[in-house]
Design a protein around this motif. Structure first.
Motif, PDB file in Angstrom:
ATOM      1  N   ASN A 149       0.916  -1.764   0.114  1.00 42.62           N
ATOM      2  CA  ASN A 149       0.103  -0.187  -0.322  1.00 42.62           C
ATOM      3  C   ASN A 149       0.966   1.403  -0.333  1.00 42.62           C
ATOM      4  O   ASN A 149       0.961   2.308  -0.159  1.00 42.62           O
ATOM      5  CB  ASN A 149      -0.490  -0.263   1.163  1.00 42.62           C
ATOM      6  N   SER A 150       1.721   1.018   0.882  1.00 39.16           N
ATOM      7  CA  SER A 150       2.923   2.409   0.612  1.00 39.16           C
ATOM      8  C   SER A 150       3.606   2.842  -0.978  1.00 39.16           C
ATOM      9  O   SER A 150       3.970   3.776  -1.131  1.00 39.16           O
ATOM     10  CB  SER A 150       4.068   2.523   2.368  1.00 39.16           C
TER      11      SER A 150
ATOM     12  N   ARG B 203       0.530   4.234  -2.790  1.00 36.09           N
ATOM     13  CA  ARG B 203       0.520   5.736  -1.865  1.00 36.09           C
ATOM     14  C   ARG B 203       1.891   6.924  -2.640  1.00 36.09           C
ATOM     15  O   ARG B 203       1.595   7.827  -3.374  1.00 36.09           O
ATOM     16  CB  ARG B 203       0.735   5.764  -0.584  1.00 36.09           C
TER      17      ARG B 203
ATOM     18  N   GLN C 121      -5.501  17.353  -7.449  1.00 36.94           N
ATOM     19  CA  GLN C 121      -5.846  16.194  -6.779  1.00 36.94           C
ATOM     20  C   GLN C 121      -6.158  14.846  -6.158  1.00 36.94           C
ATOM     21  O   GLN C 121      -5.905  15.773  -5.129  1.00 36.94           O
ATOM     22  CB  GLN C 121      -4.570  14.959  -7.478  1.00 36.94           C
ATOM     23  N   SER C 122      -7.219  14.093  -6.145  1.00 34.70           N
ATOM     24  CA  SER C 122      -7.693  13.796  -4.375  1.00 34.70           C
ATOM     25  C   SER C 122      -7.525  12.264  -5.083  1.00 34.70           C
ATOM     26  O   SER C 122      -8.076  11.423  -5.096  1.00 34.70           O
ATOM     27  CB  SER C 122      -8.908  13.956  -4.519  1.00 34.70           C
ATOM     28  N   GLU C 123      -6.127  11.698  -4.454  1.00 30.40           N
ATOM     29  CA  GLU C 123      -5.855  10.514  -4.423  1.00 30.40           C
ATOM     30  C   GLU C 123      -6.396   9.468  -3.698  1.00 30.40           C
ATOM     31  O   GLU C 123      -7.070  10.109  -2.376  1.00 30.40           O
ATOM     32  CB  GLU C 123      -4.299  10.024  -4.812  1.00 30.40           C
TER      33      GLU C 123
ATOM     34  N   ALA D 223      -9.767   8.971  -3.347  1.00 36.72           N
ATOM     35  CA  ALA D 223     -10.478   9.120  -2.764  1.00 36.72           C
ATOM     36  C   ALA D 223     -12.228   8.740  -2.862  1.00 36.72           C
ATOM     37  O   ALA D 223     -12.967   8.791  -2.568  1.00 36.72           O
ATOM     38  CB  ALA D 223     -11.145  10.593  -3.862  1.00 36.72           C
TER      39      ALA D 223
ATOM     40  N   LEU E 170     -11.492   5.388  -2.232  1.00 29.36           N
ATOM     41  CA  LEU E 170     -11.674   4.005  -0.918  1.00 29.36           C
ATOM     42  C   LEU E 170     -12.698   3.954  -0.386  1.00 29.36           C
ATOM     43  O   LEU E 170     -13.066   4.881   0.323  1.00 29.36           O
ATOM     44  CB  LEU E 170     -10.416   3.876  -0.687  1.00 29.36           C
TER      45      LEU E 170
ATOM     46  N   PHE F 277      -1.119   9.772   5.275  1.00 29.77           N
ATOM     47  CA  PHE F 277      -0.356   8.722   4.857  1.00 29.77           C
ATOM     48  C   PHE F 277      -0.600   7.507   5.684  1.00 29.77           C
ATOM     49  O   PHE F 277      -1.221   6.438   4.913  1.00 29.77           O
ATOM     50  CB  PHE F 277       1.013   8.290   4.824  1.00 29.77           C
TER      51      PHE F 277
ATOM     52  N   ASP G  41      -3.703   5.686   4.838  1.00 26.25           N
ATOM     53  CA  ASP G  41      -4.196   5.116   3.478  1.00 26.25           C
ATOM     54  C   ASP G  41      -3.008   3.928   3.539  1.00 26.25           C
ATOM     55  O   ASP G  41      -4.130   2.826   3.638  1.00 26.25           O
ATOM     56  CB  ASP G  41      -3.265   5.512   2.448  1.00 26.25           C
ATOM     57  N   ILE G  42      -3.009   3.980   4.862  1.00 31.16           N
ATOM     58  CA  ILE G  42      -2.567   2.211   5.451  1.00 31.16           C
ATOM     59  C   ILE G  42      -3.339   2.011   5.994  1.00 31.16           C
ATOM     60  O   ILE G  42      -3.333   0.378   6.139  1.00 31.16           O
ATOM     61  CB  ILE G  42      -1.068   2.510   6.346  1.00 31.16           C
TER      62      ILE G  42
ATOM     63  N   THR H  60      -6.423   2.403   5.964  1.00 36.51           N
ATOM     64  CA  THR H  60      -7.750   1.920   4.560  1.00 36.51           C
ATOM     65  C   THR H  60      -7.112  -0.349   3.845  1.00 36.51           C
ATOM     66  O   THR H  60      -7.711  -1.098   4.038  1.00 36.51           O
ATOM     67  CB  THR H  60      -7.618   2.330   3.516  1.00 36.51           C
ATOM     68  N   GLY H  61      -5.729  -0.194   3.758  1.00 36.63           N
ATOM     69  CA  GLY H  61      -5.432  -1.126   3.245  1.00 36.63           C
ATOM     70  C   GLY H  61      -4.544  -2.397   4.034  1.00 36.63           C
ATOM     71  O   GLY H  61      -4.757  -3.612   4.331  1.00 36.63           O
TER      72      GLY H  61
ATOM     73  N   VAL I 154     -12.546   4.627   6.158  1.00 35.12           N
ATOM     74  CA  VAL I 154     -13.431   5.364   4.761  1.00 35.12           C
ATOM     75  C   VAL I 154     -14.131   6.179   5.258  1.00 35.12           C
ATOM     76  O   VAL I 154     -13.978   6.872   4.152  1.00 35.12           O
ATOM     77  CB  VAL I 154     -14.459   4.079   5.426  1.00 35.12           C
TER      78      VAL I 154
ATOM     79  N   ARG J 162     -11.784   9.926   4.803  1.00 33.92           N
ATOM     80  CA  ARG J 162     -11.625  10.238   3.818  1.00 33.92           C
ATOM     81  C   ARG J 162     -11.875  10.684   3.127  1.00 33.92           C
ATOM     82  O   ARG J 162     -12.545  11.516   2.393  1.00 33.92           O
ATOM     83  CB  ARG J 162     -11.324   8.256   2.825  1.00 33.92           C
TER      84      ARG J 162
ATOM     85  N   GLU K  79     -13.224  14.854   1.744  1.00 29.35           N
ATOM     86  CA  GLU K  79     -13.130  15.666   0.477  1.00 29.35           C
ATOM     87  C   GLU K  79     -14.438  15.676   0.366  1.00 29.35           C
ATOM     88  O   GLU K  79     -14.349  17.341  -0.110  1.00 29.35           O
ATOM     89  CB  GLU K  79     -13.711  13.936  -0.388  1.00 29.35           C
TER      90      GLU K  79
ATOM     91  N   LYS L  86     -12.955  19.314   2.001  1.00 25.23           N
ATOM     92  CA  LYS L  86     -12.846  19.846   1.307  1.00 25.23           C
ATOM     93  C   LYS L  86     -13.301  21.167   0.081  1.00 25.23           C
ATOM     94  O   LYS L  86     -13.308  22.698  -0.912  1.00 25.23           O
ATOM     95  CB  LYS L  86     -11.765  19.634  -0.496  1.00 25.23           C
TER      96      LYS L  86
END
Lengths: 350, 306
Positions: free
Chosen positions: A316-317, A320, A344-346, A348, A350, B128, B131-132, B134-135, B173, B176, B180, B183
């Motif tokens: 996952n890193s 990213r 950009q909204s990476e 988003a 998920l 970051f 994101d981790i 999430t996974g 979840v 995030r 959004e 924002k």
């Protein structure tokens, strides 16, 4: 009303009656920002704690382990002294996930292209919602459907591939007619990760600058040439990171794999074929939850879970980092000014 | 036209002729269209097939009022009867507790990322880690809670432990999606509020969050839908009980995924098979309902800038 704690901005006008910015820096603000910061910090702490706790509980068992943790295929955490190694688990986990990715990514790219550039406008939204619904189906239902209804359909494929390519060890056809094999699990995993990969690819493809697309078409490209020359290069890094996220999900999927994969007997020799049964990290842990009765045994499973955590963390890193490095399109398009593009909204979706 | 044609250089046989689609290129184009459409159709097959299977095999028991009001107490795999009340309640209770814990943290975390930490190094670290998170596989989340709740603190396997592990899965979840939405709130609204002398925290609470409310609700529902179907934490952190237990802090608790898991080994027996598919249909209905509601809320609550 005037604030006396000195946090007022320096350029504040002297005449406070004309411009009172309110109680700047007062209790409410401090409390609220503290809560917000705390929640952000908590997320970091949770991830750190997951690693720390798993490691702390795995170490005692690892210290007593009588076989090589990384390279042994034996799994007897209950023995005295305990013997356990993750080689077989690692192999099945990685092989099943990579096959899943190999099946899912091309189809996902196809679906994403279909929704962005082929489907009629009116159809595009319902179509992508339908694919997203695949993600809403609980994994235990994938497992049931996979082994009861889908797996029998794969039998001719397994037999065919096994006969044609059986001389390669990984495709070796096992003597039994069992369909609860790694290959079946991979196909079901592919279906499960499809919506993730599709959703992210779709977003990236949709952002291909209109100038690139129209440029390609103006040069006389067919629609496919436009996609090959403008859309695909632009979205490449996005697709790669989407695939990594899908891979991460496939690596950690538990229950579907648990239901589908038949566990080989303890005495059976290890079989590297994808047409044989096996166990992944996740399915092994879930399958043996009843065995968590002594700290040594529990520690062995926690050690396996830790490896899974580290592997998914890395995957996952990387996903990213790829997203961060590349505003989609990479170097080639970076010079092109994209007017009116949203930031950009990476991640988003998920 | 005649001048244009006259000025055109004679075709030297080397430069690319793009004036028409040659057969080869047209063929490739058609082939690609067919393949891409095919991809989509292939992807739809499992969805339709799974839904059809679960509905056609499961609807029978759902029509029975007992399914919604009775438990499986005293009912063996060979016997018909009983309902899924215990499992439905278990699933609802555990996901509700999860939401109660996860949603405030997620919203405040998103507020931090958007309102306080924007652009800072700390915010990048938090982002970051989300994101981790999430996974993180559900089984790892479950093992972590097992390590803390049962091994370190010595508590029992109960429903609440499941909720704790589900928090780890729901948090990223919701965070995030909330981020959004926050924002998207136009800065003009914030500035207008500041200009009226409203402090920042009140601006966020009374202006920013309410503006984004619809989107936040969508995120919460999608998060709930995600955790409802999770099975791995249930397998590790709580035993399955056929009795009605509404107390998440004491004793085993039924849940729809574990109810399916319980009977799936006895699928050869008709009563067990019926219950498995009926429980699967109930679970899918709950999850899909949340998903559809989320989409509906999202449709009617888009933020209009200006």
């Amino acid at each position: 009303m005037s604030s006396t704690d000195g946090t007022a901005p320096p350029d504040r006008p002297a005449d406070e009656r004309t411009m009172d910015l309110g109680p700047v820096g007062h209790l409410g603000d401090r409390l609220f920002s503290g809560l917000a910061r705390g929640s952000g910090g908590l997320v970091v702490l949770i991830v750190a704690f997951v690693g720390i706790f798993l490691l702390a509980l795995a170490i005692p068992s690892l210290a007593k382990n009588d076989s090589n943790f990384l390279f042994s295929r034996i799994w007897e955490p209950g023995a005295v002294p305990p013997k356990f190694g993750i080689a077989a688990l690692f192999y099945t986990t990685v092989v099943s996930s990579i096959i899943a990715m190999a099946i899912a990514v091309p189809i996902a790219v196809g679906v994403a292209l279909f929704t962005t550039y082929y489907a009629p406008k009116r159809l595009a939204a319902p179509v992508s919602h339908a694919i997203d619904l695949l993600a809403a189906v609980p994994s235990i239902i994938y497992g049931l459907w996979g082994i009861l209804l889908f797996a029998p359909l794969l039998r001719p494929v397994i037999n065919g591939l096994g006969t044609a390519l059986g001389w390669i060890p990984i495709f070796e056809k096992p003597p039994t007619d069992n369909v609860g094999v790694v290959f079946t699990a991979s196909v079901v995993l592919a279906i499960m990760i499809l919506p993730v990969v599709t959703a992210i690819s779709r977003e990236i493809f949709a952002q291909t600058p209109i100038a690139h697309r129209e440029g390609a078409l103006a040069l006389g490209s067919t629609r496919w040439e436009m996609i090959r020359m403008a859309v695909l290069p632009y979205g490449r890094s996005g697709v790669v990171s989407a695939s990594m996220l899908g891979l991460g999900r496939a690596l950690g999927e538990t229950v579907a794999v648990l239901i589908i994969l038949s566990v080989p007997n303890g005495n059976d020799p290890w079989n590297s074929s994808i047409f044989a049964g096996g166990e992944t990290f996740a399915s092994k842990i879930a399958n043996n939850a009843a065995e968590f009765d002594s700290p040594e045994k529990t520690g062995a499973y926690i050690a396996a879970g830790l490896v899974l955590f580290v592997v998914t963390f890395l995957v996952n890193s990387i996903a990213r980092i790829i997203v961060d490095r590349s505003t989609p399109g990479g170097k080639r398009t970076r010079k092109v000014k994209r007017v009116g593009d949203k930031p950009q909204s990476e991640g988003a979706t998920l | 036209m005649t001048t244009l044609a006259a000025n055109r250089p004679a075709y030297d046989g080397k430069t690319l002729d793009l004036t028409g689609k040659s057969g080869n290129r047209a063929f490739k184009n058609t082939l690609a269209s067919v393949l891409i459409t095919l991809c989509f159709l292939v992807a739809l097959i499992p969805l339709v097939w799974i839904l059809w299977t679960v509905i056609s095999k499961g609807y029978g028991l759902l029509a029975d009022a007992g399914w919604w009001s009775e438990s499986q107490r005293g009912i063996t795999v060979r016997r018909e009867g009983g309902g899924a009340y215990h499992a439905i309640m278990g699933t609802l209770i555990m996901s509700l507790i999860t939401a109660l814990i996860a949603v405030p943290i997620a919203i405040m975390g998103a507020v931090y990322l958007v309102e306080y930490g924007r652009g800072t190094r700390a915010a990048r670290v938090v982002s970051f880690m989300i994101d981790i998170l999430t996974g993180v596989p559900s089984i790892v989340a479950a093992l972590f809670i097992y390590a803390v709740w049962i091994t370190v603190f010595g508590f029992n396997r109960v429903g609440f432990a499941v909720s704790l592990s589900l928090v780890l899965l729901m948090l990223p979840v919701v965070l995030r999606s909330t981020e959004e939405m926050l924002k998207l709130v136009p800065d003009e609204l914030r500035e207008a509020s500041y200009a009226l002398g409203v402090p920042k925290w009140k601006t966020i609470l009374k202006v920013v969050v309410p503006t984004a409310f619809g989107g936040i609700v969508t995120g919460v529902m999608l998060g709930l839908a995600r955790v409802m179907g999770e099975t791995a934490p249930l397998l590790i952190l709580v035993g399955y009980s056929k009795n009605i237990n509404l107390n998440p802090f004491d004793g085993f608790m039924g849940a729809l995924p574990t109810m399916i898991n319980q009977d799936r080994t006895e699928l050869a027996l008709q009563p067990a098979a019926d219950r498995v598919w009926a429980a699967a249909l109930t679970l899918i209905l709950l999850v899909l309902l949340l998903n559809l509601l989320a989409r509906l809320v999202a449709r009617f609550s888009t933020i209009k800038s200006k």
